[in-house]
Every structure is written in C-alpha cells, then in structure tokens.
Enzyme design. Structure first.
Site, PDB file in Angstrom:
ATOM      1  N   ASP A  72       0.981  -1.183  -0.071  1.00 45.14           N
ATOM      2  CA  ASP A  72       0.036  -0.050   0.082  1.00 45.14           C
ATOM      3  C   ASP A  72       1.035   1.400   0.104  1.00 45.14           C
ATOM      4  OD1 ASP A  72      -2.320   1.670  -0.092  1.00 45.14           O
ATOM      5  OD2 ASP A  72      -3.123   0.500   1.525  1.00 45.14           O
TER       6      ASP A  72
HETATM    7  C1  NOJ Z   1      -4.200   4.018  -0.379  1.00 44.17           C
HETATM    8  C2  NOJ Z   1      -5.240   3.037   0.034  1.00 44.17           C
HETATM    9  O1  NOJ Z   1      -5.254   2.400   1.239  1.00 44.17           O
HETATM   10  C3  NOJ Z   1      -5.253   1.992  -1.288  1.00 44.17           C
HETATM   11  O2  NOJ Z   1      -6.199   1.171  -0.852  1.00 44.17           O
HETATM   12  C4  NOJ Z   1      -5.043   2.687  -2.390  1.00 44.17           C
HETATM   13  O3  NOJ Z   1      -5.251   1.714  -3.516  1.00 44.17           O
HETATM   14  C5  NOJ Z   1      -3.625   3.417  -2.550  1.00 44.17           C
HETATM   15  N1  NOJ Z   1      -3.828   4.363  -1.593  1.00 44.17           N
HETATM   16  C6  NOJ Z   1      -3.577   4.171  -3.799  1.00 44.17           C
HETATM   17  O4  NOJ Z   1      -4.272   5.017  -3.999  1.00 44.17           O
END
Ligand code: NOJ
Length: 754
Positions: free
Chosen positions: A293
């Site tokens: 993430d």
């Molecule tokens: C953080 C989020 O937790 C995740 O779900 C997302 O895909 C990413 N950012 C990218 O935007």
C-alpha cells in the site's frame, strides 16, 4: 478526484514492440518462457525498476510524493527505473509515459498503469457497501465490467479494487469500500467484482487486472481508527478475514494483491512473511504479484518494526511484498541489499517474474499502446447504457428499513415537502473513491422528483457542511446555522407528506475518515425532529457511507430508506423507489447498531457462556441497552410481503439438502433475498451463533410461491482451526431460513462421521 494534464508532451505514435524479440503467444508456458528470457537480460537495477511504482503528482491518493524524485521522473522512466505508475490519467499522459519506457529504456519494458477504480470510473456506481446491499451478484459483476470498460478506454490497465476487507466497525471510514461484515457474502461479491474487472481474457483491451486488498485484516483496525493496530486471533483470521482472498485467487484468478498499512498481531502486513509467503504464495499458490500500500514499506519504521528505510526494504522483500508503491525503499535500497548478500537475488527475480507475467497477460508486450485508443475512449465513457446499468444497480442497492402504515410508496396527487441539503446535492451521491466521477454530476433527488412530475416544494432546512472539502481535506460541518428551519417546517406543515434526506457528505467516509459518532452530522437531527413535529407523515432517506445510529428515527418516523451514496443515477433510482416504480429489494450487508457503544456489532458472533437473560445482572448484556442491533444483517423490507414455509432438511453423506418455499403474500410483484444460515452446535473451535451459507434472490408475482434449494456440503459445514487447518466435524447443525439473519424458520440435522 479530478485530474489535470500534468505530463505535457507530444503523443508519440504507437509502435509494436517485443521486449524479448520472440513471437507473442498467450498460453502460460509461453508467457513463462518469455518472462524468463527477458529476466535473463536484466541488470539488477532494471529488476529493481520493475519493483518500483511512482504516483503521478496532482491528485494523489496518499501523502505527497517525493519532489526530488518526481523531478527526475522522465529520466528514471527512460532508464527503466520505474516499472509502474499510479494516478496517471488521460490517453496523452499515459502515452507520453509509455513512450519514455518503450522507446528509451534499454529493454523497452512497458509500464503498467494502476488507479483506484472502485465503484465506476466516469459513470459512477453506488459505493461498494451499497452495491453489496443488492445481494445481486450479476449486477455487481456488471458494475465492475462497466468500470473496467471505461477505465481501460482511458488507458488504464489495473485497478486497486476490489477492497475485500471484512468490516464490523462502522466507525471505520472505509466500510463504504467493502462488502460489509459477512465473510460468505463478502466472498461471493469479491469473486463477482474480480470477474467483472478482469473478464474472461485479461489481454482484451477492455479488461483490467484487479487487486484483492488489503492483505490482511485492515478492516479490524482497533476502535475503527484509520491505520490502527489489528490484533485478532488466528481462528478469526482464517475463518473471517482470509476466505474472500482465497476465493478471489482460486475462483477468479485475481492477478494482484495489495498488502496493508496495519500491524497484524505485532507484524506489519507489508513485512509479514506468514501472510505473504506462507499463506498467499505458499499454501494458496498465488502466482500474480503483491503491491504494497502507499508507503506502507517505509511506514514499518514508524511501526517500530524496521530500523530505517533500508531495513524496511529488506523486511518487505523477504516477506514477499513484490512492488513498492510510493515509499521508494526498493528504489533506494534493494540493489545494495542484494549486492551485500542481505536479500537473495532469487527473491528479487521471483518478484520481477510475477510482475512481468501480469504485464504479458495484459498484452502490454504485444502492444504497449493497446489501451490507448481515442475512438474507443470517445465511445465508451458515460454512455446511456452505462448510466442505465448504474441506475439499475442503484435501485437494487436501496434498503427499505421501515414502512409503517404503508406511507411509501408515494401516491399520485400527494403534495410533498422535500427537505434536506442532501436532497439537492449532486456531489455526495458520487461518493468517496470516485475515480473520474465528476464533481456535482449525480442526478439529485430534487431533479429526480422534477423529472417524475411530483408535486413538491424543496427546502434545504440546513446546510450540511461549511464550504467544500477536497479529497484530502476534512469536511467542516455546519453546527450552528438553523436559519432554514422555519421554512422547512412551514413546507412540512403545508404538504401531505415529507421526504427528508439526511446523512453524510461523500467525504465523511472513505480513507482517513473514521468517526467517533454515528449520528447525523451537524444540526440535521434537530431538523428531523422539527420537521417531524410539524408533519408526522415523514419519510426519512439516509445517505451515508456507513451504518448510522437511527434509533430516534426508528422510534418516531414511520418510513426510513437507507440510500447510501448511489452514484450518477442516485436521484432517478431514489425517485423510482419512493414512487414504487421499483419495489425495493436491498438487504443490509452490515448490522445497524441501536447505540454507538454496541460497535463493533455483527450477527455472526460467538456465543458467550452466559447468553441468556436471568433476573440478576450476571449475564452477557448492557445495563442500558439491548444486545440486539436496530436492524440486523440481511434485513430489508419490500412494498410486498414474503412468507417462508415448508423447511425440509434431508441429510446426505456429507451434509444436507435444504428446501423451503417463499411466497409473495402481498399485492405487488417483488424480489426477495432468501437466506440460509447454519449453526454448528459443538466444535473443536467455537462456532458463531449463525453463519450465512447461501442466498438466492428470487422474483415473485403477487400470490406466487417459489421453492428454494440449497446444498450444504463440507465447504459450508467446515471451518479452520487456529493453525489454518480446515476441519469438517460430525455433529448437530441448526439450519435457519428467512429474509434476514434473524430468520426464525429452523430445523436441525446431524452430520455423520465419515
Ligand atoms: C492507499 C489505500 O489504502 C489503497 O487502498 C489505495 O489503493 C492506495 N492508497 C492508492 O491510491
């Protein structure tokens, strides 16, 4: 999020490029050979490039990217140091970046472009929690299909969706993004969504790779506070959290998995070898790749798990996190770690292989520009067919919670006072995680009523927020201005019925938006009470990204409709439900609490040792509130009535055959979600008091009956012990069938020893 063109530059013409020079073939063995051939040519730095994902600047979806590296982005992509980008939007922008990679880098490896395509792309669909309330797997798959068609028409290859975290705590803002509290329903929906995004042929230009996220247990953040610690037992992990991931891999071949921000039982998910190496890539044989993430690699330093960025890179790679999103720890340190013998190059090779394989499967090597087709873009976005699918999805996502005295549907000739800021809001229905859904583009309820020719007056009553918040900003709620109450009360008094639309702004749920209260923000509750006092024939429509506490409304207001954030066609769908043009069929995917203090509340809890009410206080209860939810999981009404009868349970060698009858006993045609629950009465690991094990959505004319059948076998009757071993134990099972998790029609059977 809105995107602006940031990567000015001429679009180079499309060229066909073959990374390894060999003929393109689509079967797995051939892809593996091509991957190996390519890998054999790669330097260590080029390998690290494939493990590195940068965000475009502009509308980012996490903390600001590193400026210095962003300034060098063109040079880095040209050198093959960045294998993936996220948040790049627009054919020209994507083409420009792809040009850098395939025209300038030594091995011409195409970039894979990811984006959060969560509930629609340009055509906005209901938020995922709302779609889940439809229990309509075909519609949910169709919704993801439309999103993939639109996103791929703008050059994207990969969505960071579906979020398949099971969530029991409505305080957590991201409950809006999942399928709710139940593992069985969540698993079926996870499979439907992945199939919708990926289609049957990943190399087709209108399919995109999906991501099962967040691996694992992010939805169990303590106290519902975003990014917080997760501490759950392994029986819960194996039985509740992991099954949707396993199914997304085994049944839908999801091509990527995203790990998570949270610590799970002391180990950050990104550095968790037990999750990623042992279970995901080991036991389940997952052959796609894992993306971290946003900066979750580097965040392991804050977790107190890694000493510094270098250590974080080492731990993440050893644990099986293949691609680093936006923390630059692989970019900065992996080559050095390999050269120093701290990370085996074989692990890097394995990660690169996985990423290259998905790029091959997407057809990017065959034609890196295959998703860049201006004609297809012009023909594919926001089409009437897509809007129609969105409206049908939205109608099925609405849940009728209460309808005393059949106040709904609205009748011709009635005068209506339509009240509430959200009734005129064209933005909140687009929801959070809105992809390229345009701000203020939804059909509002006011517009829906106008188009339907209803006899109504509109009064705002009170603003929900002060000013407008952006994706990364807090919503500032109006807690003072009641100046519109008087007009709202006057309109309510003058009308036959009131429809009042209250709830949350789109940006009060989603990432980073946990709440400690589950009430109507601001002065909305006061408005509701004032309006209801003026005209008790009040219909409350709740727009929210999560279950709210609706106890006062339930005790006082005759009709309540849960409308979530419904997407582009919100006003049309709601008007159709309120007028009866569509008979509501949604069922709750999360329990609605009576009081905030009950949260986390979920139906499939374990029994306590003292579950039964006794005269003294020594039983499992609250002294000031019932244990029961206000509205249970699986609950939802229709304008007609359904009756369940004739439950027959026939034991088989490894389970039971279940059949029963559902009758439409009312006067309107309607759809019912018939649900099957079981209870395993005694097992070597205590089992929940009820578990959903089957559901069917059936359509019945007035007076019509239908027989519903289910088969219970080892998959439904077994469970995991705390070591991840699947067990099917003989003994007595109770069966319950009905229209919610409170189903009362019950029977039992004994599962015989093998
Ligand atoms: C953080 C989020 O937790 C995740 O779900 C997302 O895909 C990413 N950012 C990218 O935007």
């Amino acid at each position: 999020m809105k995107k602006i063109a940031k990567w000015a530059g001429s679009a180079a013409c499309a060229v066909l490029l073959m990374a390894s020079g060999s003929a393109m073939a689509e079967d797995d063995a051939s892809i593996d050979q091509q991957v190996d051939a390519l890998l054999a040519q790669m330097t260590l730095d080029e390998k690290v490039g494939q493990l590195t994902q940068f965000s475009d600047i502009g509308d980012v979806t996490g903390p600001a990217p590193d400026d210095a590296l962003q300034a060098r982005k063109v040079e880095l992509i040209r050198s093959g140091a960045v294998g993936s980008m996220l948040n790049v939007i627009g054919l020209n922008e994507i083409r420009t970046i792809q040009d850098y990679a395939v025209e300038n880098s030594r091995l011409k490896i195409p970039v894979i472009f990811g984006y959060d395509v969560v509930h629609g792309y340009r055509t906005s669909f209901p938020i995922p929690l709302a779609e889940s309330a439809s229990w309509d797997l075909d519609m949910i798959e169709a919704s993801a299909r439309v999103a993939a068609v639109e996103a791929s028409a703008q050059g994207l290859n990969w969505t960071f969706a579906p979020m398949i975290d099971i969530t029991r705590d409505a305080r957590w803002g991201r409950v809006m993004e999942g399928a709710g509290e139940d593992t069985y329903l969540g698993t079926e929906i996870a499979v439907a969504r992945v199939r919708g995004f990926q289609g049957t042929d990943l190399s087709a230009p209108d399919t995109i790779a999906a991501t099962a996220k967040h691996f694992a247990a992010y939805g169990f953040a303590e106290a519902g506070r975003e990014y917080n610690t997760v501490d759950i037992g392994t029986a819960t992990l194996f039985n509740v959290v992991l099954p949707p991931f396993k199914a997304a891999i085994e049944r839908a071949n999801v091509r990527t998995v995203m790990n998570a921000f949270n610590v799970l039982n002391g180990i950050p998910a990104t550095g968790n070898a037990f999750l990623q190496r042992d279970i995901l890539k080991g036991d389940w044989g997952f052959d796609g790749f894992v993306v971290s993430d946003w900066a979750s690699g580097l965040e392991m330093v804050n977790h107190g798990f890694a000493e510094d960025g270098r250590d974080a890179a080492r731990l993440a790679m050893l644990a099986g996190s293949d691609m680093d999103m936006e923390s630059y720890v692989y970019f900065d340190h992996i080559a050095d770690l390999v050269e120093n013998g701290e990370v085996p190059e074989a692990l890097v090779d394995d990660a690169v292989r996985r990423i290259l394989r998905v790029k091959f499967e997407l057809g990017l090597f065959e034609d890196p520009y295959r998703y860049l087709d201006a004609e297809r873009e012009a023909a594919s976005l926001l089409t009437p067919e897509h809007l129609d699918t969105s409206r049908r999805m939205a109608e099925r996502s609405i849940v009728l919670l209460k309808n005393e005295g059949d106040l709904l549907p609205l009748q011709p000739g009635e005068t209506i006072a339509l009240i509430g800021d959200l009734a005129a809001d064209k933005d909140s229905p687009i929801g959070n995680w809105r992809g390229m859904g345009e701000a203020n583009s939804a059909v509002s309820v006011v517009e829906g009523f106008e188009e339907a020719g209803l006899d109504f007056t509109y009064e705002q009553g009170a603003a929900l927020q002060i000013g407008e918040a952006g994706f990364a900003q807090q919503v500032i709620v109006n807690t003072e201005d009641r100046s519109g109450f008087e007009a709202a009360v006057a309109a309510a008094s003058a009308a036959n019925k009131v429809v009042i639309v209250l709830g949350e702004d789109a940006l009060q749920s989603g990432e980073g938006r946990s709440r400690t209260r589950l009430d109507f923000p601001g002065v909305q509750q006061e408005l509701l009470e004032a309006v209801h006092a003026a005209n008790p024939d009040t219909i409350l429509v709740v727009m929210s990204g999560r279950p709210l506490v609706l106890t006062w409304a339930d005790e006082n207001v005759p009709s309540i409709v849960q409308a979530w954030h419904l997407g582009s066609e919100s006003g049309h769908a709601l008007t159709n439900v309120l007028t009866g043009a569509y008979n509501p069929s949604g069922k709750l995917p999360m329990s609605f609490p009576r009081a905030l203090g009950q949260v986390p509340i979920y139906y499939n809890q374990l029994n306590t040792g003292r579950p039964n009410q006794i005269p003294d206080v020594f039983w499992s209860h609250y002294i000031d509130e019932s244990n029961a939810p206000l509205y249970p999981f699986g609950y939802g009404l229709s304008y007609t009535d359904f009756a369940y009868s004739g439950l027959t349970v026939t034991p088989t060698a490894d389970g039971a055959e279940i059949s029963f009858t559902v009758a439409n006993t009312g006067e309107l045609a309607g759809e019912e979600v018939a649900q099957l629950y079981i209870r395993d009465l005694a097992a070597s690991v205590a089992r929940p008091i009820r578990e959903l094990k089957g559901f069917k959505k059936i359509s019945l004319a007035p007076g019509e009956s239908g027989e519903v059948r289910f088969t219970l076998g080892p998959d439904e009757l077994g469970f995991y012990n705390g070591h991840g071993k699947f067990l099917v134990e003989p003994g007595r099972f109770d069966v319950f069938v009905g229209g919610s998790s409170a189903a009362e029609l019950t029977a039992s059977f004994d599962l015989q020893p093998e």
